[in-house]
Design a protein around this motif. Sequence first.
Motif, mmCIF file in Angstrom:
data_model
loop_
_atom_site.group_PDB
_atom_site.id
_atom_site.type_symbol
_atom_site.label_atom_id
_atom_site.label_comp_id
_atom_site.label_asym_id
_atom_site.label_seq_id
_atom_site.Cartn_x
_atom_site.Cartn_y
_atom_site.Cartn_z
ATOM 1 N N ALA A 20 -16.581 -108.381 -22.923
ATOM 2 C CA ALA A 20 -17.660 -108.418 -21.934
ATOM 3 C C ALA A 20 -17.113 -108.829 -20.576
ATOM 4 N N LEU A 21 -16.233 -108.001 -20.029
ATOM 5 C CA LEU A 21 -15.665 -108.193 -18.704
ATOM 6 C C LEU A 21 -15.114 -109.601 -18.504
ATOM 7 N N HIS A 22 -14.417 -110.099 -19.514
ATOM 8 C CA HIS A 22 -13.734 -111.378 -19.445
ATOM 9 C C HIS A 22 -14.683 -112.571 -19.416
ATOM 10 N N SER A 23 -16.003 -112.352 -19.495
ATOM 11 C CA SER A 23 -16.946 -113.453 -19.358
ATOM 12 C C SER A 23 -16.763 -114.495 -20.447
ATOM 13 N N GLY A 24 -16.570 -114.031 -21.692
ATOM 14 C CA GLY A 24 -16.402 -114.974 -22.782
ATOM 15 C C GLY A 24 -15.171 -115.831 -22.587
ATOM 16 N N PHE A 25 -14.085 -115.224 -22.082
ATOM 17 C CA PHE A 25 -12.862 -115.989 -21.849
ATOM 18 C C PHE A 25 -13.080 -117.022 -20.761
ATOM 19 N N LEU A 26 -13.751 -116.614 -19.690
ATOM 20 C CA LEU A 26 -14.060 -117.573 -18.639
ATOM 21 C C LEU A 26 -14.897 -118.717 -19.179
ATOM 22 N N LEU A 27 -15.871 -118.397 -19.999
ATOM 23 C CA LEU A 27 -16.728 -119.427 -20.558
ATOM 24 C C LEU A 27 -15.913 -120.396 -21.400
ATOM 25 N N ALA A 28 -14.987 -119.869 -22.210
ATOM 26 C CA ALA A 28 -14.162 -120.737 -23.042
ATOM 27 C C ALA A 28 -13.377 -121.721 -22.186
ATOM 28 N N VAL A 29 -12.867 -121.256 -21.050
ATOM 29 C CA VAL A 29 -12.140 -122.145 -20.159
ATOM 30 C C VAL A 29 -13.080 -123.182 -19.563
ATOM 31 N N LEU A 30 -14.263 -122.741 -19.174
ATOM 32 C CA LEU A 30 -15.215 -123.652 -18.545
ATOM 33 C C LEU A 30 -15.628 -124.788 -19.470
ATOM 34 N N VAL A 31 -15.651 -124.535 -20.767
ATOM 35 C CA VAL A 31 -16.006 -125.604 -21.706
ATOM 36 C C VAL A 31 -14.753 -126.265 -22.263
ATOM 37 N N CYS A 32 -13.672 -126.193 -21.505
ATOM 38 C CA CYS A 32 -12.418 -126.886 -21.822
ATOM 39 C C CYS A 32 -11.756 -126.364 -23.090
ATOM 40 N N GLU A 121 -15.898 -121.332 -2.954
ATOM 41 C CA GLU A 121 -15.661 -122.504 -3.804
ATOM 42 C C GLU A 121 -16.957 -123.173 -4.235
ATOM 43 N N ARG A 122 -16.962 -123.617 -5.478
ATOM 44 C CA ARG A 122 -17.992 -124.511 -6.013
ATOM 45 C C ARG A 122 -17.343 -125.865 -6.250
ATOM 46 N N LYS A 123 -17.914 -126.925 -5.683
ATOM 47 C CA LYS A 123 -17.324 -128.257 -5.786
ATOM 48 C C LYS A 123 -18.146 -129.117 -6.733
ATOM 49 N N GLY A 124 -17.993 -128.843 -8.015
ATOM 50 C CA GLY A 124 -18.689 -129.642 -9.015
ATOM 51 C C GLY A 124 -17.812 -130.766 -9.537
ATOM 52 N N LYS A 125 -18.210 -131.310 -10.669
ATOM 53 C CA LYS A 125 -17.464 -132.422 -11.267
ATOM 54 C C LYS A 125 -17.231 -132.216 -12.758
ATOM 55 N N ARG A 126 -17.513 -131.011 -13.260
ATOM 56 C CA ARG A 126 -17.428 -130.790 -14.704
ATOM 57 C C ARG A 126 -16.373 -129.744 -15.039
ATOM 58 N N GLY A 127 -15.612 -130.021 -16.096
ATOM 59 C CA GLY A 127 -14.683 -129.039 -16.623
ATOM 60 C C GLY A 127 -13.406 -128.905 -15.822
ATOM 61 N N LYS A 128 -12.559 -127.980 -16.269
ATOM 62 C CA LYS A 128 -11.300 -127.703 -15.589
ATOM 63 C C LYS A 128 -11.554 -127.113 -14.203
ATOM 64 N N ARG A 129 -10.603 -127.347 -13.317
ATOM 65 C CA ARG A 129 -10.664 -126.763 -11.976
ATOM 66 C C ARG A 129 -10.037 -125.366 -12.048
ATOM 67 N N LEU A 130 -10.865 -124.345 -11.838
ATOM 68 C CA LEU A 130 -10.431 -122.959 -12.008
ATOM 69 C C LEU A 130 -10.104 -122.301 -10.671
ATOM 70 N N LEU A 131 -9.074 -121.482 -10.669
ATOM 71 C CA LEU A 131 -8.730 -120.635 -9.535
ATOM 72 C C LEU A 131 -8.742 -119.196 -10.020
ATOM 73 N N LEU A 132 -9.646 -118.375 -9.478
ATOM 74 C CA LEU A 132 -9.800 -116.972 -9.869
ATOM 75 C C LEU A 132 -9.271 -116.110 -8.724
ATOM 76 N N ILE A 133 -8.263 -115.295 -9.008
ATOM 77 C CA ILE A 133 -7.508 -114.617 -7.955
ATOM 78 C C ILE A 133 -7.741 -113.111 -7.986
ATOM 79 N N GLY A 184 -22.398 -127.422 -12.186
ATOM 80 C CA GLY A 184 -21.444 -128.515 -12.101
ATOM 81 C C GLY A 184 -19.986 -128.122 -12.154
ATOM 82 N N THR A 185 -19.682 -126.827 -12.185
ATOM 83 C CA THR A 185 -18.294 -126.389 -12.346
ATOM 84 C C THR A 185 -17.507 -126.511 -11.042
ATOM 85 N N ARG A 186 -16.179 -126.491 -11.194
ATOM 86 C CA ARG A 186 -15.255 -126.579 -10.061
ATOM 87 C C ARG A 186 -14.414 -125.304 -10.050
#
Length: 251
Positions: A20-32, A121-133, A184-186
């Motif tokens: 699903a256009l990498h969405s599941g992978f992104l979600l997995a990263v977002l939940v650590c 940029e989203r400046k939250g306080k939850r989860g890993k700090r992601l850089l999408l290039i 809350g994501t970063r």
Amino acid sequence: MLVSPYMTPFSIRPVTGRRALHSGFLLAVLVCCTQPAVAQGSRAPTLTPTEQKIRDYVRAHQAEQVSFLERAVNISSGTFNLPGVRAVGRLFEPEFTALGFSPTWVALPDAVGRAGHLFAERKGKRGKRLLLIGHLDTVFEGEGERFVRLDTLAAGAGSSDMKGGDIVVLYALKALQSVGALDGTRIIVAFTGDEEDAGPLHLVSRQPLIDAAKRSDIALAFEEDAGKGTVARRGFSGWQLTVTGRQAHSS
């Protein structure tokens, strides 16, 4: 249809399962990355209810994604077409604003000779700090490289490399927002304007990306790679060989 390597046909078949256009992978990263790893050769886990909703969002907005891709491709944005590269950035900017990001156009000194970059940029306080290039520029430009569609394939300048990848980033984030996963994501989205030709002052051009990387835990690049994920280091080097010898026939 004949296409160049930078006009790779972009599949517009319906998206299914975990692709699903990498969405599941992104979600997995977002939940650590709390999901257990799948051993090679074993059966992949089924989608969670939340992941199913993400997949369903992507499916429901497929036509919208293709339409957005057509708009982006039809903006001529070769690396040296500075107004065109900036126009592609303006196309994405309000989309990121609507997702709660703060977009910024990073201007470069005139001596660099490049359009600049779009950062959001989203400046939250939850989860890993992601850089999408991603990147906004293409190798080719002009009317002959416009968006074309043939059955379930589409092509055009940057359709795959990499306006298609940029749209994957955007709609993956939209899908995540639809289930509240962005709260809350970063996250930093970095769409450079000179990936195809950084020019002689590349250290100046790349500094904003380097700075963003230093503030991130994980970097994901979305340039198309035949539908598979790749984990590797990328870089470049320059070589000058000086050889000596006695002239002779090659045989």
